[in-house]
Design a protein around this motif. Structure first.
Motif, PDB file in Angstrom:
ATOM      1  N   VAL A  68      58.717   0.432  39.075  1.00  0.00           N
ATOM      2  CA  VAL A  68      58.568  -0.213  40.373  1.00  0.00           C
ATOM      3  C   VAL A  68      56.882  -0.252  40.725  1.00  0.00           C
ATOM      4  O   VAL A  68      56.245   0.924  40.606  1.00  0.00           O
ATOM      5  N   ILE A  69      56.557  -1.360  41.164  1.00  0.00           N
ATOM      6  CA  ILE A  69      55.052  -1.473  41.286  1.00  0.00           C
ATOM      7  C   ILE A  69      54.725  -1.007  42.808  1.00  0.00           C
ATOM      8  O   ILE A  69      55.284  -1.569  43.788  1.00  0.00           O
ATOM      9  N   THR A  70      53.843  -0.204  42.976  1.00  0.00           N
ATOM     10  CA  THR A  70      53.401   0.226  44.450  1.00  0.00           C
ATOM     11  C   THR A  70      52.060   0.392  44.502  1.00  0.00           C
ATOM     12  O   THR A  70      51.207   0.144  43.538  1.00  0.00           O
ATOM     13  N   VAL A  71      51.479   1.452  45.446  1.00  0.00           N
ATOM     14  CA  VAL A  71      50.106   1.548  45.739  1.00  0.00           C
ATOM     15  C   VAL A  71      49.899   3.293  45.605  1.00  0.00           C
ATOM     16  O   VAL A  71      50.957   3.997  45.749  1.00  0.00           O
ATOM     17  N   SER A  72      48.786   3.666  45.013  1.00  0.00           N
ATOM     18  CA  SER A  72      48.546   5.030  45.278  1.00  0.00           C
ATOM     19  C   SER A  72      47.847   5.438  46.528  1.00  0.00           C
ATOM     20  O   SER A  72      47.969   6.726  46.859  1.00  0.00           O
ATOM     21  N   ASN A  73      47.698   4.545  47.429  1.00  0.00           N
ATOM     22  CA  ASN A  73      46.913   4.981  48.608  1.00  0.00           C
ATOM     23  C   ASN A  73      48.155   4.865  49.774  1.00  0.00           C
ATOM     24  O   ASN A  73      48.380   3.865  50.436  1.00  0.00           O
ATOM     25  N   THR A  74      49.039   5.863  49.638  1.00  0.00           N
ATOM     26  CA  THR A  74      50.142   6.196  50.326  1.00  0.00           C
ATOM     27  C   THR A  74      50.254   7.710  50.610  1.00  0.00           C
ATOM     28  O   THR A  74      50.001   8.328  49.770  1.00  0.00           O
ATOM     29  N   ALA A  75      51.447   8.041  51.298  1.00  0.00           N
ATOM     30  CA  ALA A  75      51.969   9.383  51.384  1.00  0.00           C
ATOM     31  C   ALA A  75      52.570   9.531  49.984  1.00  0.00           C
ATOM     32  O   ALA A  75      53.126   8.588  49.448  1.00  0.00           O
ATOM     33  N   ALA A  76      52.509  10.739  49.751  1.00  0.00           N
ATOM     34  CA  ALA A  76      53.076  11.112  48.223  1.00  0.00           C
ATOM     35  C   ALA A  76      54.553  10.837  48.304  1.00  0.00           C
ATOM     36  O   ALA A  76      55.313  10.309  47.248  1.00  0.00           O
ATOM     37  N   PRO A  77      55.421  10.954  49.409  1.00  0.00           N
ATOM     38  CA  PRO A  77      56.839  10.801  49.336  1.00  0.00           C
ATOM     39  C   PRO A  77      57.385   9.160  48.959  1.00  0.00           C
ATOM     40  O   PRO A  77      58.144   9.105  48.287  1.00  0.00           O
ATOM     41  N   THR A  78      56.424   8.232  49.135  1.00  0.00           N
ATOM     42  CA  THR A  78      56.672   6.918  48.549  1.00  0.00           C
ATOM     43  C   THR A  78      56.952   7.042  47.264  1.00  0.00           C
ATOM     44  O   THR A  78      57.846   6.624  46.454  1.00  0.00           O
ATOM     45  N   VAL A  79      55.860   7.814  46.332  1.00  0.00           N
ATOM     46  CA  VAL A  79      56.164   7.805  44.823  1.00  0.00           C
ATOM     47  C   VAL A  79      57.075   8.713  44.330  1.00  0.00           C
ATOM     48  O   VAL A  79      57.684   8.970  43.274  1.00  0.00           O
ATOM     49  N   VAL A  80      57.147   9.980  45.176  1.00  0.00           N
ATOM     50  CA  VAL A  80      58.208  11.177  45.003  1.00  0.00           C
ATOM     51  C   VAL A  80      59.706  10.323  44.865  1.00  0.00           C
ATOM     52  O   VAL A  80      60.353  10.697  44.028  1.00  0.00           O
ATOM     53  N   ALA A  81      59.829   9.598  45.848  1.00  0.00           N
ATOM     54  CA  ALA A  81      61.058   8.743  45.936  1.00  0.00           C
ATOM     55  C   ALA A  81      61.253   7.885  44.757  1.00  0.00           C
ATOM     56  O   ALA A  81      62.376   7.843  44.125  1.00  0.00           O
ATOM     57  N   ILE A  82      60.417   7.049  44.225  1.00  0.00           N
ATOM     58  CA  ILE A  82      60.485   6.316  43.111  1.00  0.00           C
ATOM     59  C   ILE A  82      60.909   7.175  41.866  1.00  0.00           C
ATOM     60  O   ILE A  82      61.718   7.111  40.974  1.00  0.00           O
ATOM     61  N   ASP A  83      60.060   8.366  41.480  1.00  0.00           N
ATOM     62  CA  ASP A  83      60.223   9.395  40.623  1.00  0.00           C
ATOM     63  C   ASP A  83      61.796   9.826  40.723  1.00  0.00           C
ATOM     64  O   ASP A  83      62.314   9.912  39.649  1.00  0.00           O
TER      65      ASP A  83
END
Length: 373
Positions: free
Chosen positions: A79-94
């Motif tokens: 899933v392509i996204t950004v690192s300048n975001t609240a961690a929950p965005t990436v936690v959800a992908i994970d």
């Protein structure tokens, strides 16, 4: 008395009677879970957004996670996204078992640099996840073209963009689904956690309703993919339903605060190295946070504490640099614009009930501090 970037108490005093009536309405309804308040809010929010379906869930993180799963994202996908975001965005992908892949942000608005997305697509890419950060939308047209060309799905992270428009289209309606958070600080905030996913796709709506309820499509029987206990609380839904009728007023209040900052700081910003936020062409900004930038950010924040003003940074640590995501293999220097911004950005107080006198106090204190650097 310390002044913070967000405060809800004055708003609560104005709306207290309606908020308490919302609670009483639910308690007297005879149905405390997935009752008429959740159903009514889902219908009202779908109508506000101009979509066919809305599914209420327990928080914004699970809105992203379940939204991705409903669109077919799972283990082995990227899933392509950004690192300048609240961690929950990436936690959800994970949490879906997929792998987050980062692209950098643009230096002027800190939003996804859509020109970098094409080179990040691989045979494992399943979804694009733009984050409509700080209250305005990512440029969606190039993402839609890439998604159509490569057979990808798009989930919009709209946690900070309730009511934002992009060329007249509401945030969350330009991809295959949009995920929202109703955390109390949000443009549309509950009195606790809450979230929702909106979509035009009937099959995604059906999948979401199963996923938020253990994977069941009837009591006690799980079908397809096992889900979660991720239901939107009935009390929060009723509060949100009432507050939704005032959302446009909240947004106008935020825009008024943003205009006062512009008027109070524009004349010194350039001379003192302060970068004010911009609104991109075609965007209607809802100013979830008012993010400014300065090379001496940390010094400024420390000095403002002496004026009784405590500020926030959204966000001080890019997700790819966090030890919790070290397994992804990203290193510092990989996303230079993201990392540079994280060292310099900070947020001024922003909420619709921020009165002019308190805002003037922030403006004057910031002007004084800038003049001493």
């Amino acid at each position: 008395m310390t002044m913070y970037v967000w405060d809800y108490l004055s708003e609560y005093e104005r709306e207290r009677e309606d908020i308490l009536d919302a609670v009483d309405t639910v308690f007297r309804s005879g149905r405390l879970v997935l009752g008429e308040s959740v159903k009514g809010f889902e219908e009202d929010f779908a109508a506000y957004q101009g979509v066919d379906h809305c599914v209420g869930v327990d928080n914004g993180t699970n809105a992203v996670k379940l939204g991705l799963q409903a669109l077919g994202v799972g283990p082995g996908d990227e899933v392509i996204t950004v690192s300048n975001t609240a961690a929950p965005t990436v936690v959800a992908i994970d949490g879906t078992g997929a792998t987050p892949v980062f692209v950098d942000v643009r230096p002027d608005d800190y939003l996804m640099d859509t020109e970098q997305v094409a080179s990040a697509i691989t045979h494992r890419t399943k979804a694009l996840l733009p984050v409509h950060l700080y209250g305005q939308c990512v440029d969606m047209a190039p993402l839609r073209r890439l998604a159509d060309r490569h057979g990808l799905v798009i989930l919009e992270d709209c946690a900070q963009a309730h009511g934002a428009l992009h060329h007249g289209r509401p945030a969350g309606t330009m991809g295959d689904a949009g995920a929202f958070s109703f955390y109390p600080t949000k443009v549309l905030g509950a009195y606790g956690d809450g979230g929702a996913v909106i979509t035009h796709r009937a099959e995604a709506d059906q999948a979401l309703r199963r996923l938020r309820y253990y994977g069941m499509d009837q009591d006690y029987y799980v079908v397809g993919t096992p889900g979660h206990n991720s239901r939107l609380d009935e009390v929060q839904a009723e509060i949100l339903r009432r507050k939704l009728t005032r959302l446009d007023g909240y947004i106008e209040g935020r825009r008024a605060v943003a205009r006062r900052y512009e008027e109070g700081l524009a004349d010194i910003a350039g001379a003192y190295g302060l970068v004010l936020p911009t609104t991109n062409e075609g965007n209607t900004h809802v100013h979830y946070v008012y993010v400014v930038r300065h090379a001496q950010r940390d010094d400024i924040i420390d000095r403002l504490k002496g004026y009784g003003i405590s500020l926030n940074i959204s966000y001080p640590w890019p997700v790819h640099t966090m030890t919790g995501f070290a397994h992804l293999g990203w290193t510092e220097g990989a996303l230079p614009q993201t990392e540079s911004a994280a060292r310099e950005i900070f947020s001024l107080p922003m909420y619709p009930s921020l009165d002019q006198a308190r805002q003037d106090r922030v403006i004057e204190a910031l002007r004084e501090v800038l003049g001493t650097l």
